[in-house]
Design a protein around this motif. Structure first.
Motif, PDB file in Angstrom:
ATOM      1  N   GLY A  68      49.177  29.386  30.424  1.00  0.00           N
ATOM      2  CA  GLY A  68      49.950  30.266  29.668  1.00  0.00           C
ATOM      3  C   GLY A  68      49.291  30.612  28.310  1.00  0.00           C
ATOM      4  N   ARG A  69      48.571  29.812  27.616  1.00  0.00           N
ATOM      5  CA  ARG A  69      48.121  30.356  26.331  1.00  0.00           C
ATOM      6  C   ARG A  69      46.426  30.757  26.341  1.00  0.00           C
ATOM      7  NH1 ARG A  69      47.914  26.982  21.061  1.00  0.00           N
ATOM      8  NH2 ARG A  69      45.947  25.962  21.749  1.00  0.00           N
ATOM      9  N   ASP A  70      45.871  29.392  26.592  1.00  0.00           N
ATOM     10  CA  ASP A  70      44.286  29.800  26.528  1.00  0.00           C
ATOM     11  C   ASP A  70      43.659  30.011  27.941  1.00  0.00           C
ATOM     12  OD1 ASP A  70      43.984  28.651  23.759  1.00  0.00           O
ATOM     13  OD2 ASP A  70      44.274  26.959  24.457  1.00  0.00           O
ATOM     14  N   VAL A  71      44.370  29.754  29.105  1.00  0.00           N
ATOM     15  CA  VAL A  71      43.978  30.006  30.464  1.00  0.00           C
ATOM     16  C   VAL A  71      45.416  30.541  31.192  1.00  0.00           C
ATOM     17  CG1 VAL A  71      43.132  29.271  32.538  1.00  0.00           C
ATOM     18  CG2 VAL A  71      42.054  28.374  30.404  1.00  0.00           C
ATOM     19  N   CYS A  72      45.385  31.503  31.741  1.00  0.00           N
ATOM     20  CA  CYS A  72      46.545  32.068  32.698  1.00  0.00           C
ATOM     21  C   CYS A  72      46.367  31.864  33.831  1.00  0.00           C
ATOM     22  CB  CYS A  72      46.834  33.371  32.028  1.00  0.00           C
ATOM     23  SG  CYS A  72      47.547  33.523  30.397  1.00  0.00           S
ATOM     24  N   GLY A  73      47.639  31.933  34.592  1.00  0.00           N
ATOM     25  CA  GLY A  73      47.510  32.143  36.035  1.00  0.00           C
ATOM     26  C   GLY A  73      48.114  33.134  36.723  1.00  0.00           C
ATOM     27  N   LEU A  74      47.642  33.539  37.859  1.00  0.00           N
ATOM     28  CA  LEU A  74      48.384  34.602  38.557  1.00  0.00           C
ATOM     29  C   LEU A  74      48.524  34.205  40.153  1.00  0.00           C
ATOM     30  CD1 LEU A  74      46.744  37.920  37.224  1.00  0.00           C
ATOM     31  CD2 LEU A  74      48.840  37.204  36.834  1.00  0.00           C
ATOM     32  N   ARG A  75      49.570  33.947  40.479  1.00  0.00           N
ATOM     33  CA  ARG A  75      49.857  33.296  41.816  1.00  0.00           C
ATOM     34  C   ARG A  75      50.370  34.240  42.854  1.00  0.00           C
ATOM     35  NH1 ARG A  75      53.560  28.515  41.101  1.00  0.00           N
ATOM     36  NH2 ARG A  75      51.925  27.585  40.172  1.00  0.00           N
ATOM     37  N   MET A  76      49.628  34.131  44.175  1.00  0.00           N
ATOM     38  CA  MET A  76      50.126  34.813  45.188  1.00  0.00           C
ATOM     39  C   MET A  76      49.802  34.050  46.550  1.00  0.00           C
ATOM     40  SD  MET A  76      46.935  37.325  44.854  1.00  0.00           S
ATOM     41  CE  MET A  76      46.929  37.378  43.051  1.00  0.00           C
ATOM     42  N   ARG A  77      50.505  34.630  47.676  1.00  0.00           N
ATOM     43  CA  ARG A  77      50.414  33.903  49.092  1.00  0.00           C
ATOM     44  C   ARG A  77      48.871  33.777  49.046  1.00  0.00           C
ATOM     45  NH1 ARG A  77      49.496  38.131  52.404  1.00  0.00           N
ATOM     46  NH2 ARG A  77      50.199  39.968  51.739  1.00  0.00           N
ATOM     47  N   ALA A  78      48.563  33.003  50.106  1.00  0.00           N
ATOM     48  CA  ALA A  78      46.803  32.928  50.433  1.00  0.00           C
ATOM     49  C   ALA A  78      46.333  34.181  51.188  1.00  0.00           C
ATOM     50  CB  ALA A  78      46.762  31.528  51.325  1.00  0.00           C
ATOM     51  N   GLY A  79      47.027  34.734  52.027  1.00  0.00           N
ATOM     52  CA  GLY A  79      46.483  35.925  52.815  1.00  0.00           C
ATOM     53  C   GLY A  79      46.169  36.962  51.738  1.00  0.00           C
ATOM     54  N   LEU A  80      47.135  37.445  50.720  1.00  0.00           N
ATOM     55  CA  LEU A  80      46.820  38.624  49.759  1.00  0.00           C
ATOM     56  C   LEU A  80      45.638  37.919  48.899  1.00  0.00           C
ATOM     57  CD1 LEU A  80      47.433  41.243  48.114  1.00  0.00           C
ATOM     58  CD2 LEU A  80      49.398  40.095  47.157  1.00  0.00           C
ATOM     59  N   GLY A  81      45.894  36.788  48.414  1.00  0.00           N
ATOM     60  CA  GLY A  81      44.910  36.138  47.631  1.00  0.00           C
ATOM     61  C   GLY A  81      43.478  36.426  48.377  1.00  0.00           C
ATOM     62  N   ALA A  82      43.278  36.077  49.444  1.00  0.00           N
ATOM     63  CA  ALA A  82      41.696  36.171  50.181  1.00  0.00           C
ATOM     64  C   ALA A  82      41.466  37.387  49.869  1.00  0.00           C
ATOM     65  CB  ALA A  82      41.923  35.699  51.510  1.00  0.00           C
ATOM     66  N   GLU A  83      42.086  38.497  50.411  1.00  0.00           N
ATOM     67  CA  GLU A  83      41.914  39.869  50.224  1.00  0.00           C
ATOM     68  C   GLU A  83      41.479  40.381  48.979  1.00  0.00           C
ATOM     69  OE1 GLU A  83      43.971  42.713  52.520  1.00  0.00           O
ATOM     70  OE2 GLU A  83      45.002  41.142  53.331  1.00  0.00           O
ATOM     71  N   VAL A  84      42.351  39.894  47.842  1.00  0.00           N
ATOM     72  CA  VAL A  84      41.881  40.189  46.309  1.00  0.00           C
ATOM     73  C   VAL A  84      40.626  39.349  45.959  1.00  0.00           C
ATOM     74  CG1 VAL A  84      42.731  39.525  43.968  1.00  0.00           C
ATOM     75  CG2 VAL A  84      44.219  40.351  45.692  1.00  0.00           C
ATOM     76  N   GLN A  85      40.413  38.151  46.372  1.00  0.00           N
ATOM     77  CA  GLN A  85      39.353  37.498  46.037  1.00  0.00           C
ATOM     78  C   GLN A  85      37.989  38.231  46.701  1.00  0.00           C
ATOM     79  OE1 GLN A  85      38.736  35.729  43.675  1.00  0.00           O
ATOM     80  NE2 GLN A  85      37.357  33.914  43.978  1.00  0.00           N
ATOM     81  N   TRP A  86      37.949  38.541  47.887  1.00  0.00           N
ATOM     82  CA  TRP A  86      36.960  39.453  48.583  1.00  0.00           C
ATOM     83  C   TRP A  86      36.727  40.710  47.817  1.00  0.00           C
ATOM     84  CZ3 TRP A  86      37.210  44.281  50.846  1.00  0.00           C
ATOM     85  CH2 TRP A  86      36.183  44.775  51.796  1.00  0.00           C
ATOM     86  N   TRP A  87      37.534  41.258  47.104  1.00  0.00           N
ATOM     87  CA  TRP A  87      37.451  42.889  46.738  1.00  0.00           C
ATOM     88  C   TRP A  87      36.688  42.336  45.265  1.00  0.00           C
ATOM     89  CZ3 TRP A  87      38.529  45.269  42.118  1.00  0.00           C
ATOM     90  CH2 TRP A  87      38.770  46.671  42.132  1.00  0.00           C
ATOM     91  N   LEU A  88      37.176  41.320  44.612  1.00  0.00           N
ATOM     92  CA  LEU A  88      36.708  41.069  43.473  1.00  0.00           C
ATOM     93  C   LEU A  88      35.176  40.569  43.403  1.00  0.00           C
ATOM     94  CD1 LEU A  88      39.665  39.098  41.727  1.00  0.00           C
ATOM     95  CD2 LEU A  88      38.825  41.121  40.848  1.00  0.00           C
TER      96      LEU A  88
END
Length: 152
Positions: free
Chosen positions: A43-63
């Motif tokens: 929340g302050r020094d480190v933030c998090g963005l949560r999503m379902r694993a399927g979407l996350g896998a595609e996003v991580q691949w893109w990144l």
């Protein structure tokens, strides 16, 4: 690579074992620990963005293709979710999040050698050599690209 292949745990396959000292000194995260585990308040020094694993896998691949990927935590459950650890967005830079993505402001359990993989594990472990977290805008942009087919 499929989402299932990306969501398999990496521990035992070469992922380093971290403890509270590694998270604090090696990565510069405000982690705290007790006999039950190591925790990070998002929340302050480190933030998090949560999503379902399927979407996350595609996003991580893109990144990864753009060399923007950072650490990602998996929380296995009935529906496995991935939490991307990111830099806090500058004040006033908040835009609506894409569908299926939520901002996480909570205390999260970080994986250690003693943490059961069915509780939490690294999808992409942090590396002290590259301890800079990606910007939230990069991950959000990647989500939009995956969801809407935008190229940038």
């Amino acid at each position: 690579m499929t989402a299932a292949e990306l969501s398999t745990t990496l521990t035992g396959g070469g992922t380093p074992a971290f403890d509270v000292h590694d998270y604090r000194r090696g990565l510069g995260w405000p982690a705290d620990g007790d006999r039950f585990g190591v925790y990070l308040e998002l929340g302050r020094d480190v933030c998090g963005l949560r999503m379902r694993a399927g979407l996350g896998a595609e996003v991580q691949w893109w990144l990864r293709l753009r060399m923007l990927a950072g650490p990602v935590l998996a929380t296995p459950a009935k529906r496995t979710e991935w939490t991307f650890l990111v830099q806090p967005a500058p004040d006033g830079a908040r835009r609506p999040l894409p569908p299926g993505v939520e901002s996480v402001e909570a205390l999260v359990l970080l994986p250690t050698e003693q943490t059961p993989e069915e509780v939490t594990h690294w999808v992409t472990a942090p590396t002290p050599e590259h301890a800079v977290l990606p910007q939230a805008g990069s991950v959000i942009g990647a989500v939009r690209s995956v969801l809407y087919g935008h190229r940038f």
